[in-house]
Design an enzyme around this catalytic site. Sequence first.
Site, PDB file in Angstrom:
ATOM      1  N   GLY A   6       0.855  -1.182   0.000  1.00  0.00           N
ATOM      2  CA  GLY A   6       0.000   0.000   0.000  1.00  0.00           C
ATOM      3  C   GLY A   6       0.889   1.230   0.000  1.00  0.00           C
TER       4      GLY A   6
ATOM      5  N   SER B 272       1.387   4.884   0.084  1.00  0.00           N
ATOM      6  CA  SER B 272       0.513   5.998   0.461  1.00  0.00           C
ATOM      7  C   SER B 272       1.059   7.336  -0.001  1.00  0.00           C
ATOM      8  CB  SER B 272       0.381   6.029   1.985  1.00  0.00           C
ATOM      9  OG  SER B 272       1.651   6.343   2.546  1.00  0.00           O
ATOM     10  N   GLY B 273       2.297   7.323  -0.541  1.00  0.00           N
ATOM     11  CA  GLY B 273       2.925   8.596  -0.893  1.00  0.00           C
ATOM     12  C   GLY B 273       3.722   9.165   0.263  1.00  0.00           C
ATOM     13  N   GLY B 274       3.890   8.370   1.332  1.00  0.00           N
ATOM     14  CA  GLY B 274       4.702   8.789   2.475  1.00  0.00           C
ATOM     15  C   GLY B 274       6.019   8.025   2.504  1.00  0.00           C
ATOM     16  N   VAL B 275       6.905   8.427   3.414  1.00  0.00           N
ATOM     17  CA  VAL B 275       8.244   7.830   3.455  1.00  0.00           C
ATOM     18  C   VAL B 275       8.212   6.376   3.947  1.00  0.00           C
ATOM     19  CG1 VAL B 275       8.823   8.717   5.771  1.00  0.00           C
ATOM     20  CG2 VAL B 275      10.661   8.216   4.143  1.00  0.00           C
ATOM     21  N   ASP B 276       7.323   6.057   4.879  1.00  0.00           N
ATOM     22  CA  ASP B 276       7.326   4.723   5.495  1.00  0.00           C
ATOM     23  C   ASP B 276       6.975   3.623   4.492  1.00  0.00           C
ATOM     24  OD1 ASP B 276       7.900   5.974   7.948  1.00  0.00           O
ATOM     25  OD2 ASP B 276       5.769   6.328   8.315  1.00  0.00           O
ATOM     26  N   SER B 277       5.902   3.855   3.704  1.00  0.00           N
ATOM     27  CA  SER B 277       5.512   2.821   2.740  1.00  0.00           C
ATOM     28  C   SER B 277       6.505   2.763   1.572  1.00  0.00           C
ATOM     29  CB  SER B 277       4.085   3.060   2.235  1.00  0.00           C
ATOM     30  OG  SER B 277       3.979   4.302   1.589  1.00  0.00           O
TER      31      SER B 277
ATOM     32  N   CYS C  96     -10.254   1.985   9.743  1.00  0.00           N
ATOM     33  CA  CYS C  96      -9.699   2.032   8.397  1.00  0.00           C
ATOM     34  C   CYS C  96      -8.783   0.829   8.159  1.00  0.00           C
ATOM     35  CB  CYS C  96      -8.946   3.341   8.289  1.00  0.00           C
ATOM     36  SG  CYS C  96      -7.970   3.500   6.857  1.00  0.00           S
TER      37      CYS C  96
ATOM     38  N   GLY D  46       3.407   0.460   5.621  1.00  0.00           N
ATOM     39  CA  GLY D  46       4.519   1.130   6.305  1.00  0.00           C
ATOM     40  C   GLY D  46       4.281   1.315   7.786  1.00  0.00           C
TER      41      GLY D  46
ATOM     42  N   CYS E  77      -7.676   9.461   8.827  1.00  0.00           N
ATOM     43  CA  CYS E  77      -6.986   8.552   7.907  1.00  0.00           C
ATOM     44  C   CYS E  77      -7.491   8.681   6.482  1.00  0.00           C
ATOM     45  CB  CYS E  77      -7.155   7.111   8.373  1.00  0.00           C
ATOM     46  SG  CYS E  77      -8.799   6.470   8.059  1.00  0.00           S
TER      47      CYS E  77
END
Length: 394
Positions: A9, A11-16, A102, A126, A202
């Site tokens: 998944g 998400s457009g964030g650093v973790d994923s 979610c 992430g 979320c």
Amino acid sequence: MDMKRVVVGLSGGVDSSVAAYLLKEQGYEVIGLFMKNWHDDSVTISDECPWLEDSNDAMIVANKLGIPFQTVDLSEEYKERIVDYMFREYERGRTPNPDVLCNREIKFDVFLKIALDLGANFVATGHYCRKDTVTKDDKTIHRLLAGKDPNKDQSYFLCQLSQEQLAKTLFPVGELLKPEVRQIAKEQGLVTADKRDSQGLCFIGKVRLPDFLQQQLKPKEGVIVEVPENSPVFNGQSATDENKLLTESKKFVYTPQDGKVVGKHQGAHFFTKGQRKGLAVGGTKDPLFIIETDVDNNIIYTGQGKNHPGLYRKGLFVKQDEIHWVREDLKLNEGETMEVQARIRYRQPLDQATLHQTDNGLYVLFANPQSAITEGQFVAWYNDEELLGSGVIS
């Protein structure tokens, strides 16, 4: 490993982003999927469109990693399972946790099914948490463990996952600290390396919650009552053993006669216990905190200062059908108790507690009084770093 397929998944964030990179390094066949969730411009605080920006970043990361990428639109399922549920809960005077829902309803259900349809063996996110697998009585059991980074541990948000969901899930960044994740992203030249963590609900980013709720819940003027800390309401009855569970878990019940009217509000269902902001009442020595909302009579009860006795209780109750065991093998039978550590909100330090299973539900009794125990939120219980189960506070 025979090239097991994982859908991440993104998400457009650093973790994923880093999760996808790590899995690729471990030899998995990785596919990136961005979830477009329900979005309503009329309630977001800024003009920017977070999901467009996020999906774009997710696509750039997938490109950089050389993995297939697509966007799936889950708006309909979101609206049905999360947004409508939130409206219903607020209307009843409860405060839902959309992030927990979610995960249970969307990421590890609808999204998981899409991934399996794509021939995936696993989904990955992430999240800062870990999973391991043990064998007990010849049965495989998946354990949900806190993330290595104590500041970022997100196991609480996954407290409603089942054994079936855990079996198909990977948490690649759970063993890392946040700064390490950012460092990996920098070294790999990922566009998300310095991106700030997302804020807000979320599914809709930063919103004004009252604006969001007012789309379906109508404003309705009512009074704000301040209850003094020496009110007889707080004397209570002394708890004998039989009713100790009941007494310790019972909410205080107020009437307007227990205090004085200090202001007006536009609808008790827009407020939640423990809230301090948004009351617009001045002139008190200490700030006012909400100690109870009465949606039936549209009254908000408040008390001065964060140590007001109306904010504190030692116990809470979870109805039988709202108890969830991640570790089904440890489920309590009627009359049994279990010593655990528990929390009633994300990032709250764990506190010693005892679970008491009765015929009609589960009582959770804390060693220390807890502030603002709120109906509709989740209580999660742990054994050291393992999350064992959770339930909706009744």
